[in-house]
Design an enzyme around this catalytic site. Sequence first.
Site, PDB file in Angstrom:
ATOM      1  N   CYS A  50      14.105  -9.563  -1.670  1.00  0.00           N
ATOM      2  CA  CYS A  50      15.016  -8.576  -2.261  1.00  0.00           C
ATOM      3  C   CYS A  50      14.287  -7.289  -2.608  1.00  0.00           C
ATOM      4  CB  CYS A  50      15.696  -9.147  -3.497  1.00  0.00           C
ATOM      5  SG  CYS A  50      14.552  -9.687  -4.778  1.00  0.00           S
ATOM      6  N   HIS A  97      -3.543  -4.881   1.080  1.00  0.00           N
ATOM      7  CA  HIS A  97      -2.146  -4.811   0.642  1.00  0.00           C
ATOM      8  C   HIS A  97      -1.514  -6.203   0.631  1.00  0.00           C
ATOM      9  CE1 HIS A  97       1.873  -3.211   0.012  1.00  0.00           C
ATOM     10  NE2 HIS A  97       2.287  -3.964   1.013  1.00  0.00           N
TER      11      HIS A  97
END
Length: 419
Positions: A50, A97
């Site tokens: 989400c 990352h």
Amino acid sequence: MSLLVIGINHNTASVDLREKVAFGPDVLDQALSELRENTQLNGSVIVSTCNRTEIYCDTGVSDKESIVNWLLEFHGIAPHELKPSIYIYEDQDAAKHLMRVACGLDSLVLGEPQILGQVKQAYNDAKKSQAIDSGIEKLFQKTFSVAKRVRTETEIGGSAVSVAYAACTLARQIFESIADSQVLLVGAGETIELVAKHLDAHGCRGMIVANRTKQRAELLATQYDAQVITLNEIPNVLAQADIVISSTASPLPIIGKGMVETAIKSRRHQPMLLVDIAVPRDIEPQVSELADAYLYTVDDLQSIVDGNIEQRKVEAIQAEAIVSEECAKFMEWRRSLLAVESIRQYRHQADNIRQDLLSKSLQALASGSDPEKVLLELSNKLTNKLIHSPTKALQDAAQQGEPTKLAVIQESLGLDQAK
């Protein structure tokens, strides 16, 4: 062979845009297949939650633009709508990352643990779709070990940073075992759903859900085998509750001082924890005046949450250091692979030269040639052939005025550089 991540997240894109770029389970296999065919990637994993959609790639002939264009086409989004929100990381930045994401350092809620499970699921989905190559495999396996180290060596995920979780943590601190406690949940909204989920995860099996309408409460209760009652029935069951957690939209208190006082008397003064996380309040403040009734409000919990957020920020400093250290090790190992193929070729070339000269020498010996002369010729020819290419490289670097290149060749050959 290089690593690449292309994506958007809660920091760069709105909810509306993130919804448009999300990959649901029903299209993920198709997406991984099309991505591989259209961009000729060596391997890829799509992480879609989400709060983020990210494509992790081990690139071959593909370029960044082709992957971005595929993403636009797959979702039918105009370039001007998506491109400003996209971030791109390469090689070490890409690896770092992913490690930060898996450790919860890039999450909306710092240190939240759910993202690691989501990354693992994305990896497993890509593996089932045969979209993973050795480069992606090594990256994700390293990432999982880094996340485990961060969780082991830091407390970044150890403190409650949501009011719902703080309420459950409080209950666990006050009662020796919430598995043996009866919990009354007042309301059936999102917050109470989250509370029920946390309680269930910590072994609570005795829950009663009270709500204005039973239908809404039953949707929640069926997930946890809970009893359902209406708000009007609370006085009948309140004495059974060791823990009361309330969060409704009622404009007036639902549980009053007299109701709790009566329940405590029925309980023979066994302690009762009441957690009111509603605004306006569901429980009258005067309840705190009663002996054996321990009332906490949303403000009390928020102060706990705020303190825990600050503690997570402190722990994040150590977590970031672990990620940087482990990422550097991973990239050092990855760079070492660049020499593997060259070393293999060099050894194969040298062995071919050896085999060729040895074969000729054996033939000469078989024909009766002087063994000493054969061995001398073999050693001279082997030396000359093996040093031919390095010698030419030294000459070319010197003639072309490239001292840095010359120094590198000298060092690789184990030579003392000219003073």
